[in-house]
Design a protein around this motif. Sequence first.
Motif, mmCIF file in Angstrom:
data_model
loop_
_atom_site.group_PDB
_atom_site.id
_atom_site.type_symbol
_atom_site.label_atom_id
_atom_site.label_comp_id
_atom_site.label_asym_id
_atom_site.label_seq_id
_atom_site.Cartn_x
_atom_site.Cartn_y
_atom_site.Cartn_z
ATOM 1 N N ARG A 63 0.835 -1.195 0.000
ATOM 2 C CA ARG A 63 0.000 0.000 0.000
ATOM 3 C C ARG A 63 0.864 1.236 0.000
ATOM 4 O O ARG A 63 1.905 1.303 0.639
ATOM 5 N N GLN A 64 0.402 2.259 -0.716
ATOM 6 C CA GLN A 64 1.122 3.521 -0.793
ATOM 7 C C GLN A 64 0.754 4.375 0.422
ATOM 8 O O GLN A 64 -0.393 4.388 0.853
ATOM 9 N N LEU A 69 2.336 11.351 -3.167
ATOM 10 C CA LEU A 69 1.623 11.361 -4.425
ATOM 11 C C LEU A 69 2.308 10.430 -5.402
ATOM 12 O O LEU A 69 3.522 10.308 -5.404
ATOM 13 N N SER A 70 1.512 9.813 -6.244
ATOM 14 C CA SER A 70 2.109 8.980 -7.285
ATOM 15 C C SER A 70 2.576 9.873 -8.421
ATOM 16 O O SER A 70 2.202 11.036 -8.529
#
Length: 94
Positions: A63-64, A69-70
Amino acid sequence: MTKLLYSAREAAAALGVSYSLLAHQRCKGDGPAFIMFGGRVCYRPRDLEAYLEAQTRTIARPRQKPDTLSHNQDVTAAKSKPANGKRARKAGVS
């Protein structure tokens, strides 16, 4: 007697991937360990098995963290248009 070495094509078939993917991984250093034998790329069965074991996962991807932010979110923000929908003009151009 079992095979001592597999060719790159045989290794790709054993792993269920294409020859080109295996070659790409080899160039990046991401694939299974290999041997250069007489100028040819060869794979030991135990190295292929170790590679498969190393690829075993219990979840698809970690999980990020919520506060990061990606890359896609950064690009989307940078490409957003102004509120009036028009592009900004360069300075000095009429």
